[in-house]
Design a protein around this motif. Sequence first.
Motif, PDB file in Angstrom:
ATOM      1  N   ARG A 187       0.944  -1.139  -0.199  1.00 52.91           N
ATOM      2  CA  ARG A 187       0.118   0.069  -0.050  1.00 52.91           C
ATOM      3  C   ARG A 187       0.739   1.414  -0.004  1.00 52.91           C
ATOM      4  N   PHE A 188       0.791   2.016  -0.911  1.00 54.54           N
ATOM      5  CA  PHE A 188       1.324   3.199  -1.095  1.00 54.54           C
ATOM      6  C   PHE A 188       0.528   4.446  -1.360  1.00 54.54           C
ATOM      7  N   VAL A 189       1.043   5.822  -0.878  1.00 56.53           N
ATOM      8  CA  VAL A 189       0.167   7.011  -1.236  1.00 56.53           C
ATOM      9  C   VAL A 189       1.402   7.774  -2.024  1.00 56.53           C
ATOM     10  N   ILE A 190       0.862   8.676  -2.991  1.00 60.31           N
ATOM     11  CA  ILE A 190       1.420   9.689  -3.448  1.00 60.31           C
ATOM     12  C   ILE A 190       1.549  11.042  -2.638  1.00 60.31           C
ATOM     13  N   LEU A 191       2.771  11.811  -2.233  1.00 58.40           N
ATOM     14  CA  LEU A 191       2.848  12.827  -1.706  1.00 58.40           C
ATOM     15  C   LEU A 191       3.582  13.835  -2.460  1.00 58.40           C
ATOM     16  N   GLU A 192       3.004  15.305  -2.338  1.00 57.82           N
ATOM     17  CA  GLU A 192       3.550  16.224  -3.149  1.00 57.82           C
ATOM     18  C   GLU A 192       3.990  17.364  -2.273  1.00 57.82           C
ATOM     19  N   ARG A 193       5.174  17.782  -2.564  1.00 56.44           N
ATOM     20  CA  ARG A 193       5.421  19.239  -1.808  1.00 56.44           C
ATOM     21  C   ARG A 193       5.982  20.153  -2.819  1.00 56.44           C
ATOM     22  N   GLU A 194       5.441  21.267  -2.626  1.00 52.83           N
ATOM     23  CA  GLU A 194       5.533  22.389  -3.540  1.00 52.83           C
ATOM     24  C   GLU A 194       7.164  22.731  -3.876  1.00 52.83           C
ATOM     25  N   GLU A 195       8.061  22.609  -2.775  1.00 51.22           N
ATOM     26  CA  GLU A 195       9.244  22.885  -3.000  1.00 51.22           C
ATOM     27  C   GLU A 195      10.199  21.923  -3.552  1.00 51.22           C
ATOM     28  N   SER A 196       9.464  20.732  -3.689  1.00 54.23           N
ATOM     29  CA  SER A 196      10.329  19.685  -4.483  1.00 54.23           C
ATOM     30  C   SER A 196       9.937  19.113  -5.980  1.00 54.23           C
ATOM     31  N   ARG A 197       8.824  19.943  -6.440  1.00 55.15           N
ATOM     32  CA  ARG A 197       8.130  19.660  -7.638  1.00 55.15           C
ATOM     33  C   ARG A 197       9.288  19.676  -8.590  1.00 55.15           C
ATOM     34  N   PRO A 198       9.330  19.028  -9.802  1.00 51.37           N
ATOM     35  CA  PRO A 198       8.138  17.954 -10.208  1.00 51.37           C
ATOM     36  C   PRO A 198       8.548  16.533  -9.487  1.00 51.37           C
ATOM     37  N   PHE A 199       9.380  16.208  -8.448  1.00 52.66           N
ATOM     38  CA  PHE A 199       9.402  15.093  -7.812  1.00 52.66           C
ATOM     39  C   PHE A 199       8.344  14.889  -6.918  1.00 52.66           C
ATOM     40  N   LEU A 200       7.854  13.423  -6.933  1.00 51.14           N
ATOM     41  CA  LEU A 200       6.664  13.269  -6.053  1.00 51.14           C
ATOM     42  C   LEU A 200       7.207  12.016  -5.122  1.00 51.14           C
ATOM     43  N   TRP A 201       6.645  12.067  -4.061  1.00 50.96           N
ATOM     44  CA  TRP A 201       6.941  11.018  -3.061  1.00 50.96           C
ATOM     45  C   TRP A 201       6.232   9.597  -3.082  1.00 50.96           C
ATOM     46  N   TYR A 202       6.533   8.580  -3.053  1.00 49.28           N
ATOM     47  CA  TYR A 202       5.625   7.197  -3.116  1.00 49.28           C
ATOM     48  C   TYR A 202       5.918   6.562  -1.869  1.00 49.28           C
ATOM     49  N   GLN A 203       5.085   6.945  -0.930  1.00 53.95           N
ATOM     50  CA  GLN A 203       5.564   6.743   0.461  1.00 53.95           C
ATOM     51  C   GLN A 203       4.593   5.395   0.883  1.00 53.95           C
ATOM     52  N   CYS A 204       5.367   4.498   1.264  1.00 49.99           N
ATOM     53  CA  CYS A 204       4.716   3.076   1.480  1.00 49.99           C
ATOM     54  C   CYS A 204       3.744   3.441   2.868  1.00 49.99           C
ATOM     55  N   VAL A 205       2.524   2.897   3.172  1.00 53.04           N
ATOM     56  CA  VAL A 205       1.759   2.933   4.022  1.00 53.04           C
ATOM     57  C   VAL A 205       2.151   1.715   4.877  1.00 53.04           C
ATOM     58  N   ASP A 206       2.557   0.765   4.453  1.00 48.05           N
ATOM     59  CA  ASP A 206       2.723  -0.566   5.427  1.00 48.05           C
ATOM     60  C   ASP A 206       3.988  -0.383   6.019  1.00 48.05           C
ATOM     61  N   ASP A 207       4.887   0.646   5.871  1.00 43.34           N
ATOM     62  CA  ASP A 207       6.197   0.913   6.513  1.00 43.34           C
ATOM     63  C   ASP A 207       6.555   2.261   6.282  1.00 43.34           C
ATOM     64  N   PRO A 208       6.572   3.010   7.320  1.00 49.08           N
ATOM     65  CA  PRO A 208       6.582   4.483   7.298  1.00 49.08           C
ATOM     66  C   PRO A 208       8.098   4.624   7.031  1.00 49.08           C
ATOM     67  N   GLY A 209       9.000   3.787   7.235  1.00 48.75           N
ATOM     68  CA  GLY A 209      10.404   4.025   6.818  1.00 48.75           C
ATOM     69  C   GLY A 209      10.832   3.917   5.298  1.00 48.75           C
ATOM     70  N   LEU A 210       9.836   3.350   4.630  1.00 49.05           N
ATOM     71  CA  LEU A 210       9.733   3.178   3.180  1.00 49.05           C
ATOM     72  C   LEU A 210       9.311   4.096   2.059  1.00 49.05           C
ATOM     73  N   ALA A 211      10.237   4.972   1.442  1.00 50.54           N
ATOM     74  CA  ALA A 211       9.550   5.862   0.473  1.00 50.54           C
ATOM     75  C   ALA A 211      10.646   5.942  -0.653  1.00 50.54           C
ATOM     76  N   PHE A 212       9.800   6.057  -1.820  1.00 54.91           N
ATOM     77  CA  PHE A 212      10.481   6.239  -3.147  1.00 54.91           C
ATOM     78  C   PHE A 212      10.155   7.612  -3.573  1.00 54.91           C
ATOM     79  N   VAL A 213      11.215   8.186  -4.195  1.00 54.92           N
ATOM     80  CA  VAL A 213      10.859   9.390  -4.957  1.00 54.92           C
ATOM     81  C   VAL A 213      10.691   9.132  -6.551  1.00 54.92           C
ATOM     82  N   ILE A 214       9.681   9.773  -7.058  1.00 53.43           N
ATOM     83  CA  ILE A 214       9.044   9.431  -8.533  1.00 53.43           C
ATOM     84  C   ILE A 214       9.060  10.366  -9.408  1.00 53.43           C
TER      85      ILE A 214
END
Lengths: 144, 81
Positions: free
Chosen positions: A33-60
């Motif tokens: 399970r993942f969610v996409i997080l978006e931050r103004e200051e790091s666009r166009p990069f988005l975060w693909y944050q894992c819901v099952d493990d808070p310590g796991l995230a990818f940047v896409i």
Amino acid sequence: MKLETRDFGSVDIDEQKTIMMPSGMPGFPGMQRFVILEREESRPFLWYQCVDDPGLAFVIINPLLFKPDYSLDLTPAMKDMSWEEPEEGNLVVYAIVNASEGVPEKITANLIGPLVINTGKNEAVQMVISGSPYSHKQPIFQST
Amino acid sequence: MLVLARKVNESITIGDDVVIKVIGVEGMQVRLGIDAPRNVRVLRQEVYEKIREENLLSARGEAGAFIKAAGLLNTEDRSKK
């Protein structure tokens, strides 16, 4: 729903927007399970944050931003996921970004393991593409 | 590791629903036909490994690098226009 994230502390997310990856991602079995997080200051990069493990995230990132001629046959992903033909319009492709060198100029993106998200169904799959002309370490910044 | 000798057109089955058949042999190359259910992913191992390694590296990135990189990308975009 409150979600602990790797890089942004605790954030509020809309549970409806959770993306399911039934086959997970190579190297991270069981993380579905993942969610996409978006931050103004790091666009166009988005975060693909894992819901099952808070310590796991990818940047896409949208691969067309640095590789405008990137093209992909999505048929294998649609077959894997049993997505129907009319859903093709709901599919969004992201490249997973590698910044493990720590230097912005050395950031690369994986063009043979794209993330394909079906925004209609909130499901995703990481494709594994063989025999393609693309690199798994495509520099985002062209060296001049 | 289980090692089996097979001739062209002979198969092995794995579990109830995976069948791997030797289609042909040319020099050092073996052509295999694979029948598997849709939920079983069949991949060339070297490509899968590459992507696994790349995923492991990508999961290590830190936010700081991306904020700087975002700045660089936006500057590049502007210089193109």
